[in-house]
Design a protein around this motif. Sequence first.
Motif, PDB file in Angstrom:
ATOM      1  N   TRP A 127       0.927  -1.216   0.022  1.00  0.00           N
ATOM      2  CA  TRP A 127       0.046   0.053  -0.181  1.00  0.00           C
ATOM      3  C   TRP A 127       0.908   1.291   0.035  1.00  0.00           C
ATOM      4  O   TRP A 127       0.540   2.279  -0.686  1.00  0.00           O
ATOM      5  CB  TRP A 127      -0.931   0.036   1.176  1.00  0.00           C
ATOM      6  N   ARG A 128       2.046   1.171   0.413  1.00  0.00           N
ATOM      7  CA  ARG A 128       3.142   2.383   0.508  1.00  0.00           C
ATOM      8  C   ARG A 128       3.337   2.630  -0.777  1.00  0.00           C
ATOM      9  O   ARG A 128       3.442   3.690  -1.481  1.00  0.00           O
ATOM     10  CB  ARG A 128       4.249   2.017   1.251  1.00  0.00           C
TER      11      ARG A 128
ATOM     12  N   THR B  22       5.209   7.673   6.051  1.00  0.00           N
ATOM     13  CA  THR B  22       3.786   8.296   6.664  1.00  0.00           C
ATOM     14  C   THR B  22       3.845   9.828   6.837  1.00  0.00           C
ATOM     15  O   THR B  22       4.635  10.374   7.129  1.00  0.00           O
ATOM     16  CB  THR B  22       3.455   7.727   8.145  1.00  0.00           C
ATOM     17  N   VAL B  23       2.821  10.383   6.134  1.00  0.00           N
ATOM     18  CA  VAL B  23       2.451  12.022   6.333  1.00  0.00           C
ATOM     19  C   VAL B  23       1.667  12.063   7.586  1.00  0.00           C
ATOM     20  O   VAL B  23       0.615  11.548   7.617  1.00  0.00           O
ATOM     21  CB  VAL B  23       1.939  12.441   4.976  1.00  0.00           C
ATOM     22  N   GLU B  28       1.486  18.129   9.048  1.00  0.00           N
ATOM     23  CA  GLU B  28       1.992  18.659   7.672  1.00  0.00           C
ATOM     24  C   GLU B  28       1.286  18.084   6.539  1.00  0.00           C
ATOM     25  O   GLU B  28       0.640  16.902   6.655  1.00  0.00           O
ATOM     26  CB  GLU B  28       3.482  18.073   7.543  1.00  0.00           C
ATOM     27  N   LYS B  29       1.154  19.082   5.593  1.00  0.00           N
ATOM     28  CA  LYS B  29       0.103  18.760   4.302  1.00  0.00           C
ATOM     29  C   LYS B  29       0.957  18.557   3.290  1.00  0.00           C
ATOM     30  O   LYS B  29       1.728  19.316   2.881  1.00  0.00           O
ATOM     31  CB  LYS B  29      -1.094  19.753   4.420  1.00  0.00           C
ATOM     32  N   THR B  30       0.469  17.582   2.460  1.00  0.00           N
ATOM     33  CA  THR B  30       1.084  17.634   0.991  1.00  0.00           C
ATOM     34  C   THR B  30       0.279  18.540   0.141  1.00  0.00           C
ATOM     35  O   THR B  30      -1.017  18.733   0.350  1.00  0.00           O
ATOM     36  CB  THR B  30       0.774  16.377   0.427  1.00  0.00           C
ATOM     37  N   PRO B  31       0.818  19.221  -0.516  1.00  0.00           N
ATOM     38  CA  PRO B  31       0.381  20.149  -1.533  1.00  0.00           C
ATOM     39  C   PRO B  31      -0.623  19.248  -2.727  1.00  0.00           C
ATOM     40  O   PRO B  31      -0.473  18.096  -2.904  1.00  0.00           O
ATOM     41  CB  PRO B  31       1.330  20.910  -2.341  1.00  0.00           C
TER      42      PRO B  31
ATOM     43  N   GLN C  38       7.902  -1.418   9.222  1.00  0.00           N
ATOM     44  CA  GLN C  38       6.742  -1.352   8.160  1.00  0.00           C
ATOM     45  C   GLN C  38       6.802   0.101   7.636  1.00  0.00           C
ATOM     46  O   GLN C  38       6.003   0.461   6.819  1.00  0.00           O
ATOM     47  CB  GLN C  38       5.263  -1.835   8.850  1.00  0.00           C
ATOM     48  N   ASN C  39       8.038   0.593   7.801  1.00  0.00           N
ATOM     49  CA  ASN C  39       8.211   2.008   7.524  1.00  0.00           C
ATOM     50  C   ASN C  39       7.000   3.057   7.643  1.00  0.00           C
ATOM     51  O   ASN C  39       6.690   4.082   7.200  1.00  0.00           O
ATOM     52  CB  ASN C  39       8.173   2.213   5.808  1.00  0.00           C
TER      53      ASN C  39
END
Lengths: 400, 119, 322
Positions: A127-128, B22-23, B28-31, C38-39
């Motif tokens: 999923w990443r 992970t964001v 923090e937001k991705t544009p 799992q990153n």
Amino acid sequence: MEFKVQLGPQHPALHEPISIRMTLDGEVIRDADLRLGYNHRGVEKLAESRSFIQNLYLTERICGICSFSHQTCYTQGVEKLMELVPARRGLYIRTLVCELERVHSHLLWLGVAGQEAGFESFFMYTWRDREVVMDILDWISGNRVHYSMNTFGGVRRDIDEMQRKKILDTLDLLKQRTDYYLNLAASEPTFVGRLAGVGKLSRQQAIDLCAVGPTLRASGVPMDVRKDDPYAVYDEIPFEVSTADSCDVLGRAVVRVKELIQSYRIIEFLLKNLPEGPFKVKAPRKVKPNEVYSRYEAPRGENVHYIKSNGSDKPERLKVRAPTLANYPATIAMLKNGFIADIPLIFAAIDPCICCAERLVQLDDGRGRGRVLRFSELRAMANERAKKIDYTKREIAWPF
Amino acid sequence: MSLRIAPFLPELLRSLFKKPVTVRYPFEKTPVPAGFRGNVVFDPAKCIGCNICVGDCPAEAIEIIRVSETEKKFKMILHNDRCIHCAQCVDSCPTKTYRMDGEFEIAVLNRRQLKIEYK
Amino acid sequence: MAILKPILYLLVYPGLLFLLVYSTFVEWVDRKLYARMQNRFGPLHTGRAGILQPVADIIKLFAKEDIVPERADKRMFSALPVFAMAIVCTAALYLPVWHYQAAPSPISFPGDLIVVVYLLSLPTLIFFLAGWHSTNFFSEIGGVRVLTMLFGYEIPLLLALLSPAVLAGSWRLVEIAVFYQNHPLLMLANLLGFLIAVICLQAKLERVPFDIPHAETEIVGGQFTEYSGRKLAFFRLLGDVEMVVGAGLIAAVFLGGFPGGLLPGLAWFVVKTLFIVFLLAALRAATSRIRIDQMIAFSWRWLAPLAVLQLFIAIIIKGSAS
């Protein structure tokens, strides 16, 4: 000891409501049955009261994962009704989004298979990397799930040179990761042990039970609408139909990974041979009375829309047969004589989209006397029935 | 392909020392991409009142009301709680009255707050 | 003073207080390691880097509604979680954490290795009873799977734990630990047994690849399906405490225990148990859940014969040394 149990409509392995009724002998399933109808949304009926353009977005919302499949299937059908030849560049972009959607759907499926088998790391990693495809789709269509790219006569947005280059660049990463997952899934003993030999569906059974898509191809039948009845520009694209002969869940996983690799090839071909010119042509609003049967190879199998028009700007009838519905009979055959532990895997292996395949059956008593029940009445009936069941008894009667 | 013992382990251990992907969304937001379909924005000056958008809107989220009897002036009521952000109105409009902005955090507790009036 | 020490021993260290605090910390470490492999981040927001997340989870569960099914045996249903918790905490008292060579822990006696192994296998039985008394289909299947699995891993685990004891010539945890502190090279002779014990501990803790009894996607919550609120919190905490005790047992038997009195002993305890927790987390991340028949086949085809082999190695070394 034989006993009857019901799995679902609420169950952690099922992401949507469906009920599997089973007769168990210890951990072995002797008999199985499926019941649908927990999430019926009346899409077909709603479509009859909407114009063709409005239905573009309604059909898109039949399914979340294969939203583009339903929309394209519908669009192609209506284009046939309109006797409209779509713009060539538009068709290329449409096919491109089709394949990108296939990539994201198959990567999603790999993750789901990992999750159902309890292989959480595999799920997290696939999923990443699926996010890469989602970002591409987000970038070219504007949104992640409902792309809304189709319109009658082509697509709604063009692809510029920068986007073309960026997609080609990211394809390398995806190819590399897919190869890694193929190696990983085929060499991790616990994972292979869970998938191999599970959910057997012989070639003859698959044909008899009208299975479609990867479920059918994993039983060694090379059937693919993209090859058999090419739509869009698939007749110009070189690609192979992926099959496997193992007839089990592992085979279905292998077919999907092979299809991923084919999809990367198709995307590369499309982007390198993208023709110049307009990406859409003007479409009429009204449609002559006619009927059409539109086929489409969704990531899950053959998707079919039947559209009937009556000369107005609204369809008289829209009939949707999502691939999951065609795979249900095969699923029941696969579940028989399997273990309880294999239910989620077998069921997930058809990549079920339960909402897409919902059906409502109206029983006619033969004398033409119908009765319309309000929702509150239905609830009252259900409560009445539930009251009669004595939950304190150990062996309760089959309440369903 | 043959089975191996713990083929996933090298990748897992490598990830242990990498930054997670992970964001951390609310912080923090991705544009959003340039073509993102956010909220519908209406420009009353351009509207000619042809009502094509009202007919084409799949969610029936658009209402166009004539403001004055004499002048060709219109106001639009957007029922953003019904809007499905398909941008068909942008495509249908002959005078390019509509555009989509990049806003996506539009969830509220009361759906009445989502009704937007453009004058 | 003579009374104070046992009370401290029971309630503070290595008793209840230390055990509960440390087990939540171990759960956090386990979750964090698993997530990073799992990153992803894992727990982040409760406390510094999410260190209080396990505590928050437990508190939340304690605050939730506690439902006892109508058809369940109510007394058994409520008593089992507490009972299991008490047993595992008792097992923790036998770990040689607060020992000086001259004055071992107040309740240590020759043969306490067997007692700890026995106490650790009791929760499994309680899981079965919990599943059985819930009278839910999924619970019953889970309970039966718990017992089936017990026959798979229990004997390899016992065999693997016996071989270092045979080599050390004692059944007493303190003496085994002291023996390996004096002969650190002999620890290498038990490497195979150590790996078998770690795998069996994973099975005992019912974690991937052996989370068959409460395989979420198959049988919902397994033996815990009907449990909610406080009782479920007890079972969750029990899993963490069991992980600490199991890791402590393996560390005491295979890795030379926790020498040096109170504080250095504590440091050794943390280092060694965290090392084992790391191995458990890596095993959890790298594998997929297996089926119950595959699990039994694996343990009898591989684990048990290898454990016997390990025992032979220990006996041969013992024979040649004397």
